[in-house]
Each structure stands twice: as structure tokens, then as C-alpha cells.
Design a protein around this motif. Structure first.
Motif, PDB file in Angstrom:
ATOM      1  N   LEU A  22       0.835  -1.207   0.000  1.00 37.87           N
ATOM      2  CA  LEU A  22       0.000   0.000   0.000  1.00 37.87           C
ATOM      3  C   LEU A  22       0.870   1.257   0.000  1.00 37.87           C
ATOM      4  CD1 LEU A  22      -2.877  -1.082   2.396  1.00 37.87           C
ATOM      5  CD2 LEU A  22      -3.139  -0.378   0.006  1.00 37.87           C
ATOM      6  N   GLU A  23       1.994   1.193   0.673  1.00 34.15           N
ATOM      7  CA  GLU A  23       2.940   2.314   0.622  1.00 34.15           C
ATOM      8  C   GLU A  23       3.469   2.502  -0.798  1.00 34.15           C
ATOM      9  OE1 GLU A  23       7.166   3.827   2.614  1.00 34.15           O
ATOM     10  OE2 GLU A  23       6.224   1.976   3.306  1.00 34.15           O
ATOM     11  N   LYS A  24       3.735   1.405  -1.495  1.00 30.86           N
ATOM     12  CA  LYS A  24       4.238   1.491  -2.861  1.00 30.86           C
ATOM     13  C   LYS A  24       3.252   2.187  -3.800  1.00 30.86           C
ATOM     14  CE  LYS A  24       7.238  -2.604  -2.850  1.00 30.86           C
ATOM     15  NZ  LYS A  24       7.472  -3.947  -3.456  1.00 30.86           N
ATOM     16  N   VAL A  25       1.963   1.994  -3.543  1.00 28.82           N
ATOM     17  CA  VAL A  25       0.964   2.601  -4.441  1.00 28.82           C
ATOM     18  C   VAL A  25       0.477   3.957  -3.922  1.00 28.82           C
ATOM     19  CG1 VAL A  25       0.214   0.345  -5.274  1.00 28.82           C
ATOM     20  CG2 VAL A  25      -1.041   1.426  -3.388  1.00 28.82           C
ATOM     21  N   GLY A  26       1.157   4.486  -2.920  1.00 27.28           N
ATOM     22  CA  GLY A  26       0.856   5.844  -2.468  1.00 27.28           C
ATOM     23  C   GLY A  26      -0.264   5.962  -1.463  1.00 27.28           C
ATOM     24  N   LEU A  27      -0.549   4.894  -0.713  1.00 23.72           N
ATOM     25  CA  LEU A  27      -1.643   4.931   0.257  1.00 23.72           C
ATOM     26  C   LEU A  27      -1.167   4.788   1.696  1.00 23.72           C
ATOM     27  CD1 LEU A  27      -4.462   2.902  -1.538  1.00 23.72           C
ATOM     28  CD2 LEU A  27      -4.260   5.371  -1.279  1.00 23.72           C
TER      29      LEU A  27
ATOM     30  N   GLY B  77     -12.268   7.307  -5.783  1.00 26.22           N
ATOM     31  CA  GLY B  77     -12.220   6.273  -6.818  1.00 26.22           C
ATOM     32  C   GLY B  77     -10.799   5.891  -7.183  1.00 26.22           C
ATOM     33  N   GLY B  78      -9.937   6.893  -7.311  1.00 31.61           N
ATOM     34  CA  GLY B  78      -8.545   6.621  -7.634  1.00 31.61           C
ATOM     35  C   GLY B  78      -7.844   5.849  -6.538  1.00 31.61           C
ATOM     36  N   GLU B  79      -8.169   6.162  -5.285  1.00 28.65           N
ATOM     37  CA  GLU B  79      -7.565   5.449  -4.156  1.00 28.65           C
ATOM     38  C   GLU B  79      -8.061   4.001  -4.093  1.00 28.65           C
ATOM     39  OE1 GLU B  79      -6.782   9.179  -1.091  1.00 28.65           O
ATOM     40  OE2 GLU B  79      -8.721   8.183  -1.109  1.00 28.65           O
ATOM     41  N   GLN B  80      -9.333   3.798  -4.411  1.00 27.31           N
ATOM     42  CA  GLN B  80      -9.853   2.432  -4.444  1.00 27.31           C
ATOM     43  C   GLN B  80      -9.151   1.608  -5.523  1.00 27.31           C
ATOM     44  OE1 GLN B  80     -14.211   1.865  -4.035  1.00 27.31           O
ATOM     45  NE2 GLN B  80     -14.310   4.086  -3.706  1.00 27.31           N
ATOM     46  N   GLN B  81      -8.880   2.240  -6.664  1.00 26.01           N
ATOM     47  CA  GLN B  81      -8.167   1.519  -7.708  1.00 26.01           C
ATOM     48  C   GLN B  81      -6.736   1.219  -7.271  1.00 26.01           C
ATOM     49  OE1 GLN B  81      -8.598  -0.600  -9.817  1.00 26.01           O
ATOM     50  NE2 GLN B  81      -9.064   0.371 -11.789  1.00 26.01           N
ATOM     51  N   ARG B  82      -6.146   2.090  -6.494  1.00 29.20           N
ATOM     52  CA  ARG B  82      -4.805   1.825  -5.959  1.00 29.20           C
ATOM     53  C   ARG B  82      -4.821   0.626  -5.008  1.00 29.20           C
ATOM     54  NH1 ARG B  82      -0.947   6.335  -6.388  1.00 29.20           N
ATOM     55  NH2 ARG B  82      -1.893   7.864  -7.785  1.00 29.20           N
TER      56      ARG B  82
END
Length: 237
Positions: free
Chosen positions: A132-137, A150-155
Motif C-alpha cells: 500500500l505504501e508502494k501505491v501511495g496509500l 475512486g482513484g484510491e480504491q483503484q490503488r
């Protein structure tokens, strides 16, 4: 070289019967995808893009032709081998996220690890937090989907696909349910992760803007590859 080929598709045909009518979703597709390559299959709705991805991902089987992954025809897999292939070797990203509303972000990611048989909850949580850190969350691991954009859900969906370290990452219209700006950020994220993780990435889309991040673009229309655009940036070395 043959050893550099991750996916080799030969004369792939997939037909569906509707009453007395036969519809050809794929009509003799030939394509090769190299290890570590980022390819986009571009085409309008009804071109056969999702059907092609389902063949590669082992969700569906060909009517004719072959799909070789690592030189093995996946149509010849036993039920056990196919389940292992889907569970461990292919990571899926869908247009509509397909994350569980009642689970927190890290728990959604952790599902993929649990399906792989990892029982230790602390290990599942640790690995989920890392990806999750890798995808910016980072900092949003405990949020539920309703608390994410929506963008965060896709992440989260991308993190779930990546956490099991698949040989192939397949994405079906990953920007299709997002606004343009958010869609671009997801496309850029896929490219960044592809470069870092060296995963073979196959994206199907009707969005031409995503092609700028690809190594090669296959144009699919009416169930056939019409042409291939070569990108001078080649990451097969």
C-alpha cells in the motif's frame, strides 16, 4: 529469443453461441508478450479485449488456438494447476475495482495473501502495508472503501494484485471508471510500478492516452490484431 517470451498466443479463436447464432469474439489472434514488458491492447468496445485478457488470465479457455505462458499451454492445465496459476501467477486489476466494502484497505490487499495460504495475520498485515505504501496509500491502510476516492480504491485494487508477486499483471480498463486526471495518475502509477517490480504488464483499454506509457501497443478490432505500434523504449534488457 524464445526464452524471453512470457505469453505466446497463436491463432486464438473464441466463439460464443447465442441460439443458432455464433459470435466470434476473437478470430485468429497472434501475439507475443516478452518478460518484463508493458503492453497495451487498444480497441473499441466489442473488439474482444476482455475476452483476450480472460484467455491469458485463465478465466476462460479458447475455442481454438493456444495460449502459452512460460512455454506451457494453459488449456492443458489440470484443475489444480489452473487454480494455482490464477491464485499465484496472475494479478488482476478490474475497471470497477472489485474490492470488498466491509474490509479495510489493508484487509482487501491481504485477501490475496490469505488465498495463497498465508495464515499469519501479522505477516499478511505487514506485506499489505508495504505494498500500500508502494501505491501511495501510506496512512490510509485502515480506511474502508467508502472513505477512499475512486482513484484510491483503484490503488487498493492494484496493491491487491501486486502483493502476491505475480508473473503477469493484467488490467481490464483500469482507468475506465475514473475521470481523466485520476485515470492519468493510475496509468502513471502502473508504469512506475512496472519499472520497479519488473512484472509483465498487459493492459486492455479503449483509452488512447494510456498508450504513451507502453512498450508496445496492439490494436485489436473485430477480434483480430490489426497492427502493432513499437515504442523505442524497450525494457526487455
Amino acid at each position: 529469443m524464445v526464452n524471453d517470451i512470457m505469453v505466446k498466443i497463436t491463432n486464438l479463436v473464441r466463439s460464443f453461441e447465442f441460439g443458432e447464432t455464433e459470435v466470434l469474439a476473437l478470430n485468429g489472434v497472434d501475439m507475443e508478450v516478452y518478460k518484463g514488458e508493458f503492453v497495451v491492447v487498444l480497441g473499441p468496445s466489442g473488439a474482444g479485449k476482455t475476452t483476450l485478457l480472460n484467455m491469458i488470465g485463465g478465466i476462460d479457455l479458447p475455442s481454438e488456438g493456444e495460449v502459452l505462458v512460460g512455454e506451457r499451454n494453459i488449456a492443458n492445465y489440470t484443475t489444480s494447476e489452473m487454480n494455482t496459476y490464477r491464485r499465484n501467477e496472475v494479478g488482476w486489476v478490474f475497471q470497477f475495482f472489485n474490492i470488498v466494502a466491509s474490509l479495510r484497505a489493508w484487509e482487501n490487499v491481504g485477501l490475496a495473501l490469505e488465498f495463497q495460504g498465508i495464515k499469519d495475520k501479522h505477516e499478511v498485515q505487514r506485506k499489505s502495508f508495504e505494498v500500500l505504501e508502494k501505491v501511495g496509500l501510506e496512512g490510509k491502510e485502515y480506511r474502508f472503501p467508502a472513505q477512499l476516492s475512486g482513484g484510491e480504491q483503484q490503488r487498493v485494487a492494484i496493491a491487491r494484485a501486486l502483493v502476491k508477486k505475480p508473473r503477469i499483471l493484467v488490467a481490464d480498463e483500469p482507468t475506465g471508471n475514473l475521470d481523466f486526471v485520476t485515470g492519468q495518475s493510475i496509468a502513471e502509477l502502473l508504469r512506475e510500478l512496472h519499472e520497479k517490480e519488473k512484472t509483465t504488464l498487459i493492459v486492455v483499454s479503449h483509452d488512447i492516452s494510456i498508450t504513451q506509457y507502453a512498450d508496445r501497443v496492439f490494436h485489436l478490432r473485430m477480434g483480430k490484431i490489426e497492427k502493432i505500434d513499437e515504442n523505442p523504449t524497450d525494457n526487455r534488457t
